[in-house]
Motif scaffolding. Structure first.
Motif, mmCIF file in Angstrom:
data_model
loop_
_atom_site.group_PDB
_atom_site.id
_atom_site.type_symbol
_atom_site.label_atom_id
_atom_site.label_comp_id
_atom_site.label_asym_id
_atom_site.label_seq_id
_atom_site.Cartn_x
_atom_site.Cartn_y
_atom_site.Cartn_z
ATOM 1 N N UNK A 1 0.848 -1.178 0.000
ATOM 2 C CA UNK A 1 0.000 0.000 0.000
ATOM 3 C C UNK A 1 0.889 1.235 0.000
ATOM 4 N N UNK A 2 0.412 2.302 -0.612
ATOM 5 C CA UNK A 2 1.161 3.558 -0.633
ATOM 6 C C UNK A 2 0.177 4.719 -0.598
ATOM 7 N N UNK A 3 0.693 5.891 -0.265
ATOM 8 C CA UNK A 3 -0.128 7.084 -0.348
ATOM 9 C C UNK A 3 -0.418 7.402 -1.812
ATOM 10 N N UNK A 4 -1.406 8.249 -2.049
ATOM 11 C CA UNK A 4 -1.848 8.545 -3.406
ATOM 12 C C UNK A 4 -0.764 9.198 -4.255
ATOM 13 N N UNK A 5 0.236 9.789 -3.609
ATOM 14 C CA UNK A 5 1.331 10.422 -4.361
ATOM 15 C C UNK A 5 2.524 9.485 -4.562
ATOM 16 N N UNK A 6 2.390 8.216 -4.153
ATOM 17 C CA UNK A 6 3.443 7.230 -4.324
ATOM 18 C C UNK A 6 4.388 7.096 -3.144
ATOM 19 N N UNK A 7 4.225 7.906 -2.116
ATOM 20 C CA UNK A 7 5.117 7.849 -0.956
ATOM 21 C C UNK A 7 4.664 6.788 0.038
ATOM 22 N N UNK A 8 5.556 6.480 0.976
ATOM 23 C CA UNK A 8 5.288 5.547 2.076
ATOM 24 C C UNK A 8 4.782 4.190 1.579
ATOM 25 N N UNK A 9 5.521 3.599 0.650
ATOM 26 C CA UNK A 9 5.162 2.276 0.145
ATOM 27 C C UNK A 9 5.484 1.225 1.201
ATOM 28 N N UNK A 10 4.442 0.494 1.604
ATOM 29 C CA UNK A 10 4.542 -0.426 2.739
ATOM 30 C C UNK A 10 4.060 -1.811 2.339
ATOM 31 N N UNK A 11 4.858 -2.814 2.647
ATOM 32 C CA UNK A 11 4.488 -4.203 2.363
ATOM 33 C C UNK A 11 3.495 -4.694 3.422
ATOM 34 N N UNK A 12 2.414 -5.329 2.954
ATOM 35 C CA UNK A 12 1.371 -5.811 3.858
ATOM 36 C C UNK A 12 1.407 -7.313 4.084
ATOM 37 N N UNK A 13 1.836 -8.089 3.090
ATOM 38 C CA UNK A 13 1.833 -9.549 3.201
ATOM 39 C C UNK A 13 3.251 -10.102 3.113
ATOM 40 N N UNK A 14 3.474 -11.213 3.810
ATOM 41 C CA UNK A 14 4.792 -11.853 3.864
ATOM 42 C C UNK A 14 4.572 -13.360 3.764
ATOM 43 N N UNK A 15 4.717 -13.885 2.556
ATOM 44 C CA UNK A 15 4.376 -15.279 2.332
ATOM 45 C C UNK A 15 5.182 -15.814 1.160
ATOM 46 N N UNK A 16 5.573 -17.082 1.211
ATOM 47 C CA UNK A 16 6.348 -17.667 0.123
ATOM 48 C C UNK A 16 5.516 -17.847 -1.137
ATOM 49 N N UNK A 17 4.204 -18.017 -1.000
ATOM 50 C CA UNK A 17 3.314 -18.098 -2.146
ATOM 51 C C UNK A 17 2.862 -16.715 -2.572
ATOM 52 N N UNK A 18 2.394 -16.595 -3.799
ATOM 53 C CA UNK A 18 1.951 -15.297 -4.308
ATOM 54 C C UNK A 18 0.663 -14.834 -3.630
ATOM 55 N N UNK A 19 0.617 -13.543 -3.289
ATOM 56 C CA UNK A 19 -0.586 -12.888 -2.769
ATOM 57 C C UNK A 19 -1.034 -11.871 -3.807
ATOM 58 N N UNK A 20 -2.263 -12.023 -4.317
ATOM 59 C CA UNK A 20 -2.722 -11.209 -5.445
ATOM 60 C C UNK A 20 -4.187 -10.818 -5.263
ATOM 61 N N UNK A 21 -4.635 -9.927 -6.155
ATOM 62 C CA UNK A 21 -6.063 -9.611 -6.246
ATOM 63 C C UNK A 21 -6.626 -8.832 -5.084
#
Length: 204
Positions: A46-66
């Motif tokens: 997730x990030x702010x609308x201007x592209x700043x503060x990009x933060x990872x939300x999921x941590x998993x060996x399999x793909x997290x999508x959608x």
């Protein structure tokens, strides 16, 4: 790479290694949810609308999508390959309180849609290699198949009042858009084109 188009200008929001895509605005327009492979496999960020503060939300060996925001912006639904097949999960908007909603072994995704009241989720899943539209309550109960056609029915989108679903189906040869009642009845074709048609959003 994710871009923001404003009038006559375009702002690049993501950069660096990996693939970045499938952006989704938060309901209040302040944040953007997206998928990225920058750390090896596909995870949700997730990030702010201007592209700043990009933060990872999921941590998993399999793909997290959608990833999809709940209507009030407090939760995110997504698909994760944490087992043999992709299943539907739910988490808070900050990545906490992870809950698995399905465990039926059917391959799902890559898109999930919240009902306007936040009570149900619609998605497609494959049974015997054919896709059907399913709904499930946001607490994981009440999983139900809405379409039983031999063709592929995919990519459901809720109407603003939550009474209907639009979806793509190849039951007439190529993908066309149909609309049906939220209980699966009354399916009606609304497009007729030589090329594929797939719904993305239902305007008010």
């Amino acid at each position: 790479t994710a871009f923001l188009a404003t009038g006559n200008s375009t702002l690049q929001l993501t950069s660096g290694g990996g693939a970045n895509g499938f952006p989704r605005w938060s309901p209040d327009g302040s944040r953007v949810l997206f998928t990225s492979s920058r750390d090896g496999n596909f995870e949700l960020y997730v990030m702010k609308a201007n592209g700043s503060e990009q933060t990872r939300l999921t941590f998993n060996l399999g793909d997290d999508v959608g990833g999809a925001w709940s209507p009030d912006g407090s939760r995110i639904a997504f698909f994760s390959a944490r087992g043999a097949n992709r299943e539907l999960f739910l988490m808070n908007a900050d990545g906490g309180n992870l809950v698995r909603l399905t465990a039926d072994g059917m391959e799902k995704g890559p898109r999930v849609a919240w009902s306007p009241d936040g009570a149900r989720l619609a998605f497609h899943a494959y049974r015997d290699r054919t896709a059907g539209i399913y709904i499930v309550n946001a607490d994981g109960s009440g999983l139900r198949l809405l379409t039983t056609h031999e063709a592929n029915d995919r990519y459901p989108v809720w109407s603003p009042d939550g009474r209907k679903l639009a979806f793509a189906t190849d039951r007439d040869g190529n993908d066309e858009i149909y609309v049906m009642n939220a209980d699966g009845s009354g399916a009606l074709r609304i497009t007729n084109n030589a090329g594929p048609d797939v719904p993305d959003a239902w305007g008010r």
